[in-house]
Design a protein around this motif. Structure first.
Motif, mmCIF file in Angstrom:
data_model
loop_
_atom_site.group_PDB
_atom_site.id
_atom_site.type_symbol
_atom_site.label_atom_id
_atom_site.label_comp_id
_atom_site.label_asym_id
_atom_site.label_seq_id
_atom_site.Cartn_x
_atom_site.Cartn_y
_atom_site.Cartn_z
ATOM 1 N N ASP A 10 -0.226 11.348 2.506
ATOM 2 C CA ASP A 10 -0.054 9.844 2.194
ATOM 3 C C ASP A 10 0.580 9.121 3.401
ATOM 4 O O ASP A 10 0.358 8.155 3.505
ATOM 5 C CB ASP A 10 0.921 9.702 1.537
ATOM 6 C CG ASP A 10 1.349 10.251 0.550
ATOM 7 O OD1 ASP A 10 -0.157 10.458 -1.084
ATOM 8 O OD2 ASP A 10 1.929 10.715 -0.410
ATOM 9 N N CYS A 13 -1.765 5.906 4.368
ATOM 10 C CA CYS A 13 -1.260 4.652 4.007
ATOM 11 C C CYS A 13 -0.044 4.018 3.892
ATOM 12 O O CYS A 13 -0.740 2.550 4.340
ATOM 13 C CB CYS A 13 -2.002 4.800 2.723
ATOM 14 S SG CYS A 13 -3.422 5.810 2.233
ATOM 15 N N LEU A 17 1.045 -0.277 5.666
ATOM 16 C CA LEU A 17 1.191 -0.847 4.232
ATOM 17 C C LEU A 17 2.286 -1.199 5.080
ATOM 18 O O LEU A 17 2.824 -2.542 4.771
ATOM 19 C CB LEU A 17 1.569 0.199 2.839
ATOM 20 C CG LEU A 17 2.252 -0.330 1.918
ATOM 21 C CD1 LEU A 17 1.947 0.610 1.041
ATOM 22 C CD2 LEU A 17 4.048 -1.191 2.294
ATOM 23 N N GLU A 61 1.894 4.833 -5.708
ATOM 24 C CA GLU A 61 0.474 5.458 -6.526
ATOM 25 C C GLU A 61 0.087 4.724 -7.696
ATOM 26 O O GLU A 61 0.724 4.499 -8.175
ATOM 27 C CB GLU A 61 0.203 6.637 -6.326
ATOM 28 C CG GLU A 61 -1.011 7.176 -6.109
ATOM 29 C CD GLU A 61 -1.346 8.387 -6.391
ATOM 30 O OE1 GLU A 61 -2.423 9.033 -6.296
ATOM 31 O OE2 GLU A 61 -0.382 9.625 -5.935
ATOM 32 N N ASN A 62 -0.733 4.174 -7.054
ATOM 33 C CA ASN A 62 -1.804 2.992 -8.195
ATOM 34 C C ASN A 62 -3.596 3.263 -7.813
ATOM 35 O O ASN A 62 -3.841 2.790 -7.482
ATOM 36 C CB ASN A 62 -1.985 1.821 -8.815
ATOM 37 C CG ASN A 62 -1.979 0.929 -9.530
ATOM 38 O OD1 ASN A 62 -1.749 1.621 -10.370
ATOM 39 N ND2 ASN A 62 -3.259 -0.150 -9.314
ATOM 40 N N GLU A 63 -3.776 3.802 -8.754
ATOM 41 C CA GLU A 63 -5.141 4.564 -9.046
ATOM 42 C C GLU A 63 -5.684 5.155 -7.770
ATOM 43 O O GLU A 63 -6.773 5.039 -6.965
ATOM 44 C CB GLU A 63 -5.506 3.455 -8.926
ATOM 45 C CG GLU A 63 -6.010 3.427 -10.432
ATOM 46 C CD GLU A 63 -6.893 1.876 -10.988
ATOM 47 O OE1 GLU A 63 -7.530 1.626 -10.581
ATOM 48 O OE2 GLU A 63 -6.853 1.438 -12.556
ATOM 49 N N GLY A 64 -4.615 6.107 -6.995
ATOM 50 C CA GLY A 64 -5.697 6.821 -5.721
ATOM 51 C C GLY A 64 -4.316 6.125 -4.424
ATOM 52 O O GLY A 64 -4.028 6.691 -3.129
ATOM 53 N N ASP A 65 -4.254 4.711 -4.851
ATOM 54 C CA ASP A 65 -3.750 3.933 -4.001
ATOM 55 C C ASP A 65 -1.926 3.726 -3.938
ATOM 56 O O ASP A 65 -1.014 3.930 -4.259
ATOM 57 C CB ASP A 65 -4.158 2.747 -3.869
ATOM 58 C CG ASP A 65 -5.537 2.361 -4.034
ATOM 59 O OD1 ASP A 65 -6.171 3.331 -3.242
ATOM 60 O OD2 ASP A 65 -6.043 1.582 -4.214
ATOM 61 N N ILE A 67 1.035 1.866 -2.920
ATOM 62 C CA ILE A 67 1.371 0.785 -2.760
ATOM 63 C C ILE A 67 2.773 0.263 -2.361
ATOM 64 O O ILE A 67 3.431 -0.957 -2.470
ATOM 65 C CB ILE A 67 0.890 -0.396 -4.143
ATOM 66 C CG1 ILE A 67 1.564 0.214 -5.305
ATOM 67 C CG2 ILE A 67 -1.235 -0.231 -4.649
ATOM 68 C CD1 ILE A 67 1.618 0.110 -6.823
ATOM 69 N N HIS A 84 3.487 -3.126 -0.746
ATOM 70 C CA HIS A 84 2.377 -3.743 0.155
ATOM 71 C C HIS A 84 1.864 -4.971 -0.510
ATOM 72 O O HIS A 84 2.704 -5.067 -2.021
ATOM 73 C CB HIS A 84 0.483 -2.790 -0.811
ATOM 74 C CG HIS A 84 -0.091 -2.891 -0.820
ATOM 75 N ND1 HIS A 84 -0.885 -4.811 -0.269
ATOM 76 C CD2 HIS A 84 -1.137 -2.555 0.716
ATOM 77 C CE1 HIS A 84 -2.063 -4.150 -0.060
ATOM 78 N NE2 HIS A 84 -2.313 -2.960 0.649
ATOM 79 N N TRP A 87 0.474 -6.755 -3.109
ATOM 80 C CA TRP A 87 1.078 -6.330 -4.682
ATOM 81 C C TRP A 87 3.039 -7.110 -5.130
ATOM 82 O O TRP A 87 2.978 -5.667 -5.872
ATOM 83 C CB TRP A 87 0.839 -4.370 -3.994
ATOM 84 C CG TRP A 87 -0.002 -3.704 -4.991
ATOM 85 C CD1 TRP A 87 -1.114 -3.299 -4.443
ATOM 86 C CD2 TRP A 87 -0.284 -3.607 -6.325
ATOM 87 N NE1 TRP A 87 -2.056 -3.122 -4.857
ATOM 88 C CE2 TRP A 87 -1.716 -3.019 -6.205
ATOM 89 C CE3 TRP A 87 -0.106 -3.060 -7.600
ATOM 90 C CZ2 TRP A 87 -2.539 -2.316 -7.437
ATOM 91 C CZ3 TRP A 87 -0.648 -3.094 -8.800
ATOM 92 C CH2 TRP A 87 -2.166 -2.655 -8.653
#
Length: 156
Positions: A10, A13, A17, A61-65, A67, A84, A87
């Protein structure tokens, strides 16, 4: 959206972020010079790995991202609490804070505390934190206004 402990995979990302949130969100309350010092670059993974050794780190995590992420440290210290920039105000911070409160209660703590940015202060106030004091913190030679805030947890 899923809240879970971070994995090393992670980190790229999380690093992006952090950089983009500071640049896009915190820049509303802090000077360009402060933002440049706060997030001068996207930090390498090794810096995050070394830092995270001192914390329990949660991500949203949202749909693999990824945030959102937050660091939690005994005896109730919240550090690096970031959502993020795309978001904001969508419940990500609330999910993270709920998880931190659960963890605090699980390890028998009755209080959380944070050195909040000007930007995050309204969020923490809305979640039951109180301002203990306004403070100026030095970071890489510059002074930053922050708020030392705390929350006593229900159920203790």
């Amino acid at each position: 959206m899923l809240v879970r402990e971070y994995k090393e995979t992670d980190i790229p990302c999380i690093s992006e972020l952090y950089y983009n949130t500071v640049r896009n969100i915190n820049s509303r309350e802090y000077t360009q010079e402060q933002i440049q010092v706060w997030a001068p670059k996207v930090y390498p993974d090794t810096e995050w790995i070394r830092r995270f050794d001192n914390y329990t780190v949660y991500v949203v995590e949202n749909e693999g991202d990824i945030i959102g992420f937050a660091e939690f440290q005994f005896p109730g210290h919240i550090d690096c609490f970031y959502v993020h920039h795309a978001w904001q105000r969508m419940g990500v911070g609330s999910l993270l804070l709920d998880r931190l409160e659960q963890e605090a209660l699980h390890v028998d703590l009755d209080r959380l505390f944070v050195d909040s940015s000007i930007t995050a202060k309204p969020f923490f106030l809305s979640k039951g934190f109180t301002i203990v004091r306004k403070q100026e913190k030095k970071y890489r030679g510059l002074s930053f206004t922050q708020y030392f805030m705390e929350k006593y947890l229900a159920g203790k």
